[in-house]
Scaffold this motif. Structure first.
Motif, PDB file in Angstrom:
ATOM      1  N   ASN A  13     -19.543   2.857 -11.555  1.00  0.00           N
ATOM      2  CA  ASN A  13     -19.007   1.522 -11.230  1.00  0.00           C
ATOM      3  C   ASN A  13     -17.952   1.571 -10.127  1.00  0.00           C
ATOM      4  OD1 ASN A  13     -20.537   0.254 -13.343  1.00  0.00           O
ATOM      5  ND2 ASN A  13     -19.035   1.032 -14.801  1.00  0.00           N
ATOM      6  N   TYR A  14     -18.171   2.435  -9.154  1.00  0.00           N
ATOM      7  CA  TYR A  14     -17.152   2.671  -8.135  1.00  0.00           C
ATOM      8  C   TYR A  14     -16.830   1.416  -7.339  1.00  0.00           C
ATOM      9  CZ  TYR A  14     -14.827   4.676  -4.048  1.00  0.00           C
ATOM     10  OH  TYR A  14     -13.935   4.956  -3.046  1.00  0.00           O
ATOM     11  N   PHE A  15     -17.876   0.719  -6.879  1.00  0.00           N
ATOM     12  CA  PHE A  15     -17.622  -0.457  -6.044  1.00  0.00           C
ATOM     13  C   PHE A  15     -16.868  -1.529  -6.821  1.00  0.00           C
ATOM     14  CE2 PHE A  15     -21.121   1.435  -3.603  1.00  0.00           C
ATOM     15  CZ  PHE A  15     -20.538   1.435  -2.345  1.00  0.00           C
ATOM     16  N   ALA A  16     -17.267  -1.768  -8.076  1.00  0.00           N
ATOM     17  CA  ALA A  16     -16.586  -2.788  -8.879  1.00  0.00           C
ATOM     18  C   ALA A  16     -15.119  -2.422  -9.076  1.00  0.00           C
ATOM     19  CB  ALA A  16     -17.281  -2.940 -10.235  1.00  0.00           C
ATOM     20  N   ARG A  17     -14.860  -1.141  -9.346  1.00  0.00           N
ATOM     21  CA  ARG A  17     -13.479  -0.723  -9.579  1.00  0.00           C
ATOM     22  C   ARG A  17     -12.650  -0.780  -8.303  1.00  0.00           C
ATOM     23  NH1 ARG A  17     -13.110   4.121 -10.402  1.00  0.00           N
ATOM     24  NH2 ARG A  17     -15.244   4.915 -10.416  1.00  0.00           N
ATOM     25  N   GLN A  18     -13.237  -0.345  -7.184  1.00  0.00           N
ATOM     26  CA  GLN A  18     -12.495  -0.355  -5.933  1.00  0.00           C
ATOM     27  C   GLN A  18     -12.228  -1.775  -5.434  1.00  0.00           C
ATOM     28  OE1 GLN A  18     -11.246   2.252  -3.655  1.00  0.00           O
ATOM     29  NE2 GLN A  18     -11.169   3.147  -5.690  1.00  0.00           N
ATOM     30  N   ILE A  19     -13.241  -2.628  -5.536  1.00  0.00           N
ATOM     31  CA  ILE A  19     -13.036  -4.028  -5.132  1.00  0.00           C
ATOM     32  C   ILE A  19     -11.937  -4.646  -5.990  1.00  0.00           C
ATOM     33  CG2 ILE A  19     -14.098  -6.321  -5.051  1.00  0.00           C
ATOM     34  CD1 ILE A  19     -16.784  -4.769  -4.418  1.00  0.00           C
ATOM     35  N   GLY A  20     -11.968  -4.331  -7.292  1.00  0.00           N
ATOM     36  CA  GLY A  20     -10.931  -4.831  -8.187  1.00  0.00           C
ATOM     37  C   GLY A  20      -9.547  -4.300  -7.818  1.00  0.00           C
ATOM     38  N   ARG A  21      -9.500  -3.013  -7.472  1.00  0.00           N
ATOM     39  CA  ARG A  21      -8.205  -2.401  -7.121  1.00  0.00           C
ATOM     40  C   ARG A  21      -7.603  -3.039  -5.887  1.00  0.00           C
ATOM     41  NH1 ARG A  21      -7.118   3.726  -4.702  1.00  0.00           N
ATOM     42  NH2 ARG A  21      -4.976   3.307  -4.080  1.00  0.00           N
ATOM     43  N   TRP A  22      -8.413  -3.145  -4.818  1.00  0.00           N
ATOM     44  CA  TRP A  22      -7.869  -3.671  -3.571  1.00  0.00           C
ATOM     45  C   TRP A  22      -7.628  -5.173  -3.650  1.00  0.00           C
ATOM     46  CZ3 TRP A  22      -5.547  -0.442  -0.660  1.00  0.00           C
ATOM     47  CH2 TRP A  22      -5.939   0.906  -0.675  1.00  0.00           C
ATOM     48  N   SER A  23      -8.428  -5.865  -4.448  1.00  0.00           N
ATOM     49  CA  SER A  23      -8.176  -7.297  -4.662  1.00  0.00           C
ATOM     50  C   SER A  23      -6.833  -7.492  -5.364  1.00  0.00           C
ATOM     51  CB  SER A  23      -9.297  -7.921  -5.500  1.00  0.00           C
ATOM     52  OG  SER A  23     -10.531  -7.868  -4.816  1.00  0.00           O
ATOM     53  N   LYS A  24      -6.601  -6.686  -6.404  1.00  0.00           N
ATOM     54  CA  LYS A  24      -5.357  -6.785  -7.170  1.00  0.00           C
ATOM     55  C   LYS A  24      -4.152  -6.460  -6.280  1.00  0.00           C
ATOM     56  CE  LYS A  24      -3.375  -5.044 -11.535  1.00  0.00           C
ATOM     57  NZ  LYS A  24      -2.221  -4.233 -11.120  1.00  0.00           N
ATOM     58  N   GLN A  25      -4.291  -5.395  -5.493  1.00  0.00           N
ATOM     59  CA  GLN A  25      -3.172  -5.007  -4.625  1.00  0.00           C
ATOM     60  C   GLN A  25      -2.890  -6.095  -3.594  1.00  0.00           C
ATOM     61  OE1 GLN A  25      -2.724  -0.793  -4.146  1.00  0.00           O
ATOM     62  NE2 GLN A  25      -2.377  -1.007  -1.950  1.00  0.00           N
ATOM     63  N   TYR A  26      -3.976  -6.673  -3.053  1.00  0.00           N
ATOM     64  CA  TYR A  26      -3.821  -7.768  -2.081  1.00  0.00           C
ATOM     65  C   TYR A  26      -3.135  -8.970  -2.714  1.00  0.00           C
ATOM     66  CZ  TYR A  26      -5.436 -12.076   0.228  1.00  0.00           C
ATOM     67  OH  TYR A  26      -5.508 -13.326   0.785  1.00  0.00           O
ATOM     68  N   LEU A  27      -3.596  -9.360  -3.895  1.00  0.00           N
ATOM     69  CA  LEU A  27      -3.062 -10.558  -4.541  1.00  0.00           C
ATOM     70  C   LEU A  27      -1.627 -10.360  -5.023  1.00  0.00           C
ATOM     71  CD1 LEU A  27      -6.249 -11.538  -6.586  1.00  0.00           C
ATOM     72  CD2 LEU A  27      -5.349 -12.736  -4.581  1.00  0.00           C
ATOM     73  N   GLU A  28      -1.277  -9.123  -5.395  1.00  0.00           N
ATOM     74  CA  GLU A  28       0.060  -8.879  -5.924  1.00  0.00           C
ATOM     75  C   GLU A  28       1.109  -8.703  -4.832  1.00  0.00           C
ATOM     76  OE1 GLU A  28      -0.171  -5.532  -8.543  1.00  0.00           O
ATOM     77  OE2 GLU A  28      -0.990  -6.725 -10.202  1.00  0.00           O
ATOM     78  N   ASP A  29       0.687  -8.348  -3.634  1.00  0.00           N
ATOM     79  CA  ASP A  29       1.654  -8.139  -2.553  1.00  0.00           C
ATOM     80  C   ASP A  29       1.995  -9.490  -1.928  1.00  0.00           C
ATOM     81  OD1 ASP A  29       3.263  -7.219  -0.527  1.00  0.00           O
ATOM     82  OD2 ASP A  29       1.937  -5.571   0.036  1.00  0.00           O
ATOM     83  N   VAL A  30       2.834 -10.224  -2.632  1.00  0.00           N
ATOM     84  CA  VAL A  30       3.149 -11.593  -2.212  1.00  0.00           C
ATOM     85  C   VAL A  30       3.925 -11.618  -0.902  1.00  0.00           C
ATOM     86  CG1 VAL A  30       3.061 -12.544  -4.543  1.00  0.00           C
ATOM     87  CG2 VAL A  30       5.192 -11.588  -3.700  1.00  0.00           C
ATOM     88  N   ASP A  31       4.640 -10.541  -0.609  1.00  0.00           N
ATOM     89  CA  ASP A  31       5.415 -10.503   0.640  1.00  0.00           C
ATOM     90  C   ASP A  31       4.500 -10.629   1.854  1.00  0.00           C
ATOM     91  OD1 ASP A  31       7.776 -10.109  -0.765  1.00  0.00           O
ATOM     92  OD2 ASP A  31       7.585  -7.928  -0.715  1.00  0.00           O
ATOM     93  N   ALA A  32       3.322  -9.990   1.775  1.00  0.00           N
ATOM     94  CA  ALA A  32       2.408  -9.980   2.921  1.00  0.00           C
ATOM     95  C   ALA A  32       1.585 -11.263   3.027  1.00  0.00           C
ATOM     96  CB  ALA A  32       1.483  -8.763   2.843  1.00  0.00           C
ATOM     97  N   GLY A  33       1.550 -12.078   1.975  1.00  0.00           N
ATOM     98  CA  GLY A  33       0.902 -13.380   2.046  1.00  0.00           C
ATOM     99  C   GLY A  33      -0.598 -13.352   1.819  1.00  0.00           C
ATOM    100  N   ARG A  34      -1.201 -14.533   1.785  1.00  0.00           N
ATOM    101  CA  ARG A  34      -2.625 -14.718   1.533  1.00  0.00           C
ATOM    102  C   ARG A  34      -3.323 -15.126   2.824  1.00  0.00           C
ATOM    103  NH1 ARG A  34      -3.296 -16.020  -4.076  1.00  0.00           N
ATOM    104  NH2 ARG A  34      -5.514 -16.379  -3.686  1.00  0.00           N
ATOM    105  N   TYR A  35      -4.663 -14.934   2.842  1.00  0.00           N
ATOM    106  CA  TYR A  35      -5.465 -15.288   4.008  1.00  0.00           C
ATOM    107  C   TYR A  35      -6.844 -15.712   3.519  1.00  0.00           C
ATOM    108  CZ  TYR A  35      -7.445 -15.019   8.730  1.00  0.00           C
ATOM    109  OH  TYR A  35      -8.040 -15.314   9.927  1.00  0.00           O
ATOM    110  N   ALA A  36      -7.369 -16.824   4.069  1.00  0.00           N
ATOM    111  CA  ALA A  36      -8.592 -17.432   3.537  1.00  0.00           C
ATOM    112  C   ALA A  36      -9.783 -16.480   3.538  1.00  0.00           C
ATOM    113  CB  ALA A  36      -8.920 -18.702   4.334  1.00  0.00           C
ATOM    114  N   ALA A  37      -9.964 -15.700   4.600  1.00  0.00           N
ATOM    115  CA  ALA A  37     -11.110 -14.783   4.665  1.00  0.00           C
ATOM    116  C   ALA A  37     -11.036 -13.747   3.550  1.00  0.00           C
ATOM    117  CB  ALA A  37     -11.174 -14.098   6.033  1.00  0.00           C
TER     118      ALA A  37
END
Length: 355
Positions: free
Chosen positions: A170-194
């Motif tokens: 389940n590598y892709f599912a876990r990695q997508i989850g990891r980077w999604s979580k890191q992206y969403l949690e790093d509020v300092d860097a902000g969100r982007y629609a794409a």
């Protein structure tokens, strides 16, 4: 010399805020590194955006030190202990990595965890067009990169002592989850629609099938040391993102050079490959498949979309560190400015598949 070659090659004075107490380091190395003898001089490599990297010079030998950066860190980032473990194990398998000398997990020595490895004499090529290499030799350098990656993916993790280096499957599912979580949690860097769209689309469109091998996670020409004059890889560097994972994810990350513009990274889009003496994407894929016993790679477009998303996530993390003041490279701010372009590129790939 290309701009990236000029920016990142060689060493400079240690950057403010990343100094090392030479006396304390000397004492630790004297006690823990076989054959070490001072006096010790410390310089800092210009590259190394995530983990600060230093050149340690002594009368008898030169070493490299990799450390966690000082300051507030995300929990899963900057895992120098994992780097040390995988490099040590792969060196024992005869894979081209630097010899390791010791790992320090005592923050009292220089302020953060670090490890010591050999300083491999060779050259790092920062531009994927290999401008410093004669045209008629460039294919051989690409073939050396290809062969080295295939060699990595054919190593049995259990035999290398790395059977528990990551979660199997389940590598892709876990990695997508990891980077999604890191992206969403790093509020300092902000969100982007794409990126928001990719966080939603990617996990719902993972191709079937799964394989497990040791993966590097950031395999590029500038993360390896080539022989000074020959098309031979002497050492693969920067194992921070290595784990057990899908080799096709690792290979397609490397393959992104064929689908990225030079303005974003050291991409090849827009270059005349034949005029440069470089193999085509199809030729490069065929060479890897031949070496790893494959008939071809289905779903390569998904894998590239995933990797562009993942790279955008990495750059988003650099952006956050720039904002928090913990970025370790003098060029981190410029890298961070490429985040939105990378996210747009990733979404464009996904749109080919109906995103």
């Amino acid at each position: 010399m290309s701009e990236r070659q000029e920016q990142f090659s060689g060493t400079s004075a240690v950057r403010p805020g990343q100094e090392i107490d030479a006396g304390r380091l000397h004492d630790w190395m004297a006690a823990n590194v076989d054959g070490y003898a001072g006096p010790l001089t410390i310089e800092q490599f210009k590259g190394g955006q995530s983990n600060p990297t230093y050149k340690l010079i002594t009368p008898g030998q030169e070493y490299v030190l990799r450390r966690k950066p000082p300051g507030q860190l995300l929990p899963s980032a900057h895992a120098v202990d994992r780097e040390y473990r995988v490099i040590t194990a792969l060196h024992a398998q005869g894979f081209p990595v630097a010899r390791t000398f010791g790992l320090c997990q005592d923050n009292e020595v220089i302020g953060t965890w670090f490890y010591i490895m050999d300083c491999v004499d060779g050259r790092v090529i920062w531009d994927t067009t290999f401008p410093s290499v004669p045209k008629d030799e460039r294919r051989a350098y690409f073939d050396a990169m290809n062969a080295t990656m295939a060699e990595l993916h054919m190593i049995d993790p259990d035999k290398a002592g790395l059977g528990d280096f990551g979660k199997p499957g389940n590598y892709f599912a876990r990695q997508i989850g990891r980077w999604s979580k890191q992206y969403l949690e790093d509020v300092d860097a902000g969100r982007y629609a794409a990126m928001d769209r990719l966080v939603e689309w990617l996990p719902a469109n993972i191709p079937p099938g799964d394989e497990v091998s040791i993966v590097h996670g950031d395999y590029r020409c500038d993360n390896m040391i080539f022989h000074p004059t020959e098309p031979k890889v002497l050492a693969v560097l920067d194992w921070e993102l290595s784990t057990l994972g899908n080799p096709l994810a690792d290979f397609s990350y490397h393959l992104m050079m064929y689908r990225m513009p030079p303005s974003t990274t050291t991409g090849l889009v827009g270059n005349d490959l034949a005029a440069l003496g470089l193999p085509t994407e199809a030729e490069y894929i065929d060479a890897y498949c031949r070496r790893t016993g494959r008939d071809g790679i289905a779903d390569i477009d998904f894998y590239v979309a995933y990797n562009m998303f993942r790279l955008a996530g990495i750059i988003h993390g650099i952006k956050g560190r720039v904002i928090r003041g913990t970025a370790t490279s003098a060029h981190a701010k410029k890298s961070a400015e490429g985040f939105e372009t990378l996210a747009d590129l990733a979404l464009a790939q996904a749109k080919k598949l109906g995103a």
